[in-house]
Design an enzyme around this catalytic site. Structure first.
Site, mmCIF file in Angstrom:
data_model
loop_
_atom_site.group_PDB
_atom_site.id
_atom_site.type_symbol
_atom_site.label_atom_id
_atom_site.label_comp_id
_atom_site.label_asym_id
_atom_site.label_seq_id
_atom_site.Cartn_x
_atom_site.Cartn_y
_atom_site.Cartn_z
ATOM 1 C CB ILE A 6 -0.881 0.069 1.330
ATOM 2 C CG1 ILE A 6 -1.496 -1.269 1.521
ATOM 3 C CG2 ILE A 6 -1.901 1.447 1.202
ATOM 4 C CD1 ILE A 6 -2.297 -1.408 2.960
ATOM 5 C CG ASP A 55 8.299 11.658 -2.835
ATOM 6 O OD1 ASP A 55 7.447 11.576 -3.581
ATOM 7 O OD2 ASP A 55 8.951 12.958 -2.705
ATOM 8 C CG ASN A 82 -3.881 5.432 -0.818
ATOM 9 O OD1 ASN A 82 -4.652 5.873 -0.959
ATOM 10 N ND2 ASN A 82 -3.130 5.896 0.204
ATOM 11 C CE1 TYR A 148 -6.200 15.147 -6.841
ATOM 12 C CE2 TYR A 148 -8.708 15.543 -7.109
ATOM 13 C CZ TYR A 148 -7.666 14.725 -6.546
ATOM 14 O OH TYR A 148 -7.974 13.765 -5.856
ATOM 15 C CE LYS A 152 -6.253 11.251 -7.673
ATOM 16 N NZ LYS A 152 -5.567 10.345 -7.106
ATOM 17 C CB VAL A 181 -12.500 11.057 1.268
ATOM 18 C CG1 VAL A 181 -12.177 10.072 2.414
ATOM 19 C CG2 VAL A 181 -13.181 10.081 -0.011
HETATM 20 C C1 8X3 Z 1 -11.025 14.008 -4.387
HETATM 21 C C2 8X3 Z 1 -12.406 14.393 -4.535
HETATM 22 O O1 8X3 Z 1 -14.018 16.042 -5.202
HETATM 23 O O2 8X3 Z 1 -12.482 16.945 -3.750
HETATM 24 O O3 8X3 Z 1 -10.445 13.341 -5.204
HETATM 25 O O4 8X3 Z 1 -11.704 16.528 -6.137
HETATM 26 S S1 8X3 Z 1 -12.667 16.208 -4.815
#
Ligand code: 8X3
Length: 228
Positions: A6, A55, A82, A148, A152, A181
């Site tokens: 992990i 890292d 993760n 960001y 993803k 989260v």
């Molecule tokens: C985290 C969810 O909606 O804050 O990956 O981008 S959000």
């Protein structure tokens, strides 16, 4: 008993996933903060654990740490990618380029490095499974989140592509794509500003790290022919 590696195990989803999977498995807990990893290890006195300090965005550190895993820990069955975070919340035109670099380096390149480094071990397993931590941000772009979200989105593409490529190797690939989260996520995004971080989760009930850990455990515990 599976051997599960992990990344980002020192906090949040990684930490809770380790706790959720500890019973009956061997855990390789990876992170940058050794003290936090030791604390987690102490919380799991009945589970065999190995701590690795690196890292994910540092290619040399990743390959050095994983190649030198002691022989009796090299039978990795499950990799949980993760480690990842958000840096800053700003329009593309205002965003700090170092923040954008960090998100690509950690969330995308880090996942690639760790997966490449673990692959020689994982492909020998009969229970091989890779879990990538994606996000709702990998499915829907949002204001102030360009890079960001892009990182993803890349995790989603890597997951789908790996699923094709790894089919002949018998490695299952899953992505878990949570919405908000409540972890250190927003504290990191806002560079330690506790008020801004707390505001993110006001007015609704956010997911918890335990919720995501339970989802990951569900995916891992399916029979061999079921790929979530
Ligand atoms: C985290 C969810 O909606 O804050 O990956 O981008 S959000």
């Amino acid at each position: 008993m599976k051997t599960i590696l992990i990344t980002g195990a020192s906090s949040g989803i990684g930490y809770e996933t380790a706790k959720a999977l500890a019973s009956g498995n061997r855990l390789i807990l990876c992170g940058r903060r050794t003290e936090k990893l030791k604390q987690l290890q102490e919380e799991l006195p009945h589970s065999p654990t190995l701590l690795l300090n690196f890292d994910v965005s540092n290619k040399e550190q990743v390959f050095h740490a994983i190649k030198n895993i002691p022989t009796d820990w090299q039978n990795i069955d499950v990799l949980i990618n993760n480690a990842g975070n958000a840096h800053g919340l700003a329009t593309f035109q205002d965003a700090d380029l170092d923040d954008l670099d960090a998100m690509i380096d950690i969330n995308v390149k880090g996942l690639i490095y760790v997966t490449k480094a673990c692959l020689p071990f994982i492909k020998k397993s009969n229970d091989a499974h890779i879990i990538n931590t994606s996000s709702i941000a990998g499915k829907q772009a949002y204001t102030n989140g360009t890079t960001y979200c892009a990182s993803k989105w890349a995790v989603e593409a890597l997951t789908k592509g790996m699923r094709f490529d790894f089919l002949p190797l018998g490695i299952k690939v899953t992505s878990v794509a949570p919405g908000a989260v409540e972890t250190e996520f927003s504290l990191v995004r806002f560079k330690g500003d506790e008020e801004k971080a707390a505001n993110v989760y006001k007015g609704f009930e956010p997911l918890t790290a335990q919720d995501i850990a339970a989802t990951i455990a569900f995916a891992i515990n399916q029979p061999k022919h079921v790929q979530v």
